[in-house]
Design a protein around this motif. Structure first.
Motif, PDB file in Angstrom:
ATOM      1  N   SER A  12       0.979  -1.113   0.053  1.00  0.00           N
ATOM      2  CA  SER A  12       0.167  -0.048   0.074  1.00  0.00           C
ATOM      3  C   SER A  12       0.918   1.053  -0.021  1.00  0.00           C
ATOM      4  N   SER A  13       2.031   1.094   0.676  1.00  0.00           N
ATOM      5  CA  SER A  13       2.899   2.637   1.012  1.00  0.00           C
ATOM      6  C   SER A  13       3.582   2.606  -0.276  1.00  0.00           C
ATOM      7  N   LEU A  14       4.016   1.437  -1.034  1.00  0.00           N
ATOM      8  CA  LEU A  14       4.625   1.730  -2.414  1.00  0.00           C
ATOM      9  C   LEU A  14       3.779   2.303  -3.623  1.00  0.00           C
ATOM     10  N   ARG A  15       2.319   1.693  -3.588  1.00  0.00           N
ATOM     11  CA  ARG A  15       1.579   2.293  -4.555  1.00  0.00           C
ATOM     12  C   ARG A  15       1.186   3.555  -4.260  1.00  0.00           C
ATOM     13  N   THR A  16       1.203   4.273  -3.115  1.00  0.00           N
ATOM     14  CA  THR A  16       0.921   5.589  -2.758  1.00  0.00           C
ATOM     15  C   THR A  16       2.094   6.402  -3.130  1.00  0.00           C
ATOM     16  N   SER A  17       3.331   5.908  -3.009  1.00  0.00           N
ATOM     17  CA  SER A  17       4.548   6.749  -3.360  1.00  0.00           C
ATOM     18  C   SER A  17       4.954   6.724  -4.929  1.00  0.00           C
ATOM     19  N   CYS A  18       4.433   5.732  -5.591  1.00  0.00           N
ATOM     20  CA  CYS A  18       4.703   5.470  -7.054  1.00  0.00           C
ATOM     21  C   CYS A  18       3.909   6.335  -8.001  1.00  0.00           C
ATOM     22  N   HIS A  19       4.321   7.351  -8.576  1.00  0.00           N
ATOM     23  CA  HIS A  19       3.536   8.231  -9.576  1.00  0.00           C
ATOM     24  C   HIS A  19       3.814   7.647 -10.998  1.00  0.00           C
ATOM     25  N   LEU A  20       3.052   6.962 -11.330  1.00  0.00           N
ATOM     26  CA  LEU A  20       3.209   6.335 -12.640  1.00  0.00           C
ATOM     27  C   LEU A  20       2.402   6.571 -13.790  1.00  0.00           C
ATOM     28  N   ASP A  21       1.347   7.608 -13.464  1.00  0.00           N
ATOM     29  CA  ASP A  21       0.251   7.988 -14.242  1.00  0.00           C
ATOM     30  C   ASP A  21       0.681   8.388 -15.599  1.00  0.00           C
ATOM     31  N   ASP A  22       1.818   9.314 -15.661  1.00  0.00           N
ATOM     32  CA  ASP A  22       2.271   9.786 -17.125  1.00  0.00           C
ATOM     33  C   ASP A  22       3.440   9.245 -17.466  1.00  0.00           C
ATOM     34  N   GLU A  47       3.786  -9.695 -13.677  1.00  0.00           N
ATOM     35  CA  GLU A  47       3.405  -9.556 -12.182  1.00  0.00           C
ATOM     36  C   GLU A  47       3.543  -8.088 -11.807  1.00  0.00           C
ATOM     37  N   LEU A  48       4.637  -7.572 -12.181  1.00  0.00           N
ATOM     38  CA  LEU A  48       4.858  -6.071 -11.847  1.00  0.00           C
ATOM     39  C   LEU A  48       3.871  -5.149 -12.574  1.00  0.00           C
ATOM     40  N   TYR A  49       3.528  -5.581 -13.883  1.00  0.00           N
ATOM     41  CA  TYR A  49       2.440  -4.845 -14.469  1.00  0.00           C
ATOM     42  C   TYR A  49       0.888  -5.053 -13.821  1.00  0.00           C
ATOM     43  N   ARG A  50       0.743  -6.054 -13.511  1.00  0.00           N
ATOM     44  CA  ARG A  50      -0.557  -6.756 -13.053  1.00  0.00           C
ATOM     45  C   ARG A  50      -0.663  -5.888 -11.600  1.00  0.00           C
ATOM     46  N   ALA A  51       0.447  -5.586 -10.829  1.00  0.00           N
ATOM     47  CA  ALA A  51       0.215  -5.041  -9.407  1.00  0.00           C
ATOM     48  C   ALA A  51       0.386  -3.676  -9.657  1.00  0.00           C
ATOM     49  N   HIS A  52       0.528  -2.941 -10.935  1.00  0.00           N
ATOM     50  CA  HIS A  52       0.343  -1.308 -11.021  1.00  0.00           C
ATOM     51  C   HIS A  52       1.818  -0.971 -10.593  1.00  0.00           C
ATOM     52  N   ASN A  89      -3.691 -10.164 -22.324  1.00  0.00           N
ATOM     53  CA  ASN A  89      -3.840  -9.800 -23.509  1.00  0.00           C
ATOM     54  C   ASN A  89      -3.162  -8.284 -23.565  1.00  0.00           C
ATOM     55  N   GLN A  90      -3.596  -7.416 -22.660  1.00  0.00           N
ATOM     56  CA  GLN A  90      -3.005  -6.303 -22.616  1.00  0.00           C
ATOM     57  C   GLN A  90      -1.631  -6.059 -22.566  1.00  0.00           C
ATOM     58  N   PHE A  91      -0.978  -6.890 -21.482  1.00  0.00           N
ATOM     59  CA  PHE A  91       0.309  -6.855 -21.450  1.00  0.00           C
ATOM     60  C   PHE A  91       1.068  -7.370 -22.688  1.00  0.00           C
TER      61      PHE A  91
END
Length: 109
Positions: A12-22, A47-52, A89-91
């Motif tokens: 949870s902490s990593l997800r909020t600190s990663c700004h990958l939108d753009d 797995e990294l892609y699926r976990a955002h 399929n997206q990956f």
């Protein structure tokens, strides 16, 4: 707090600190037609892609000597990816392949 709670909290902490939108990211997989790539490298990237943990604007370029098309590579690695079909399929649509040699400057440039 047990280990699964700590992992969840870290996640949870990593997800909020990663700004990958753009963000944009290109990953080059050398030896992409080999066993290590299909059994370990591509599944780990998925797995990294699926976990955002990787951006939506991702390009995965496989490079090896084998003569394969993009579709050949995707078919080769698809069986090693676990998850819902849409995400897989997206990956896979982000994965491309380039065939070339390792002993010259022309192919890898």
């Amino acid at each position: 707090m047990d280990s699964s709670e700590r992992i969840s909290q870290m996640d949870s902490s990593l997800r909020t600190s990663c700004h990958l939108d753009d963000s944009h990211l290109t990953v080059v997989v050398l030896g992409a037609s080999g066993d290590l790539a299909k059994k370990k490298t591509y599944p780990a990237l998925f797995e990294l892609y699926r976990a955002h943990f990787l951006p939506e604007n991702l390009a995965v370029i496989g490079y090896a000597r084998s003569s394969l098309s993009d579709e050949d590579l995707r078919a080769k690695i698809k069986g090693f990816l676990s998850g819902d079909e849409g995400t897989i399929n997206q990956f896979l649509s982000m994965c491309t392949y380039v065939s070339g040699q390792y002993d010259g400057d022309l192919d890898a440039s």
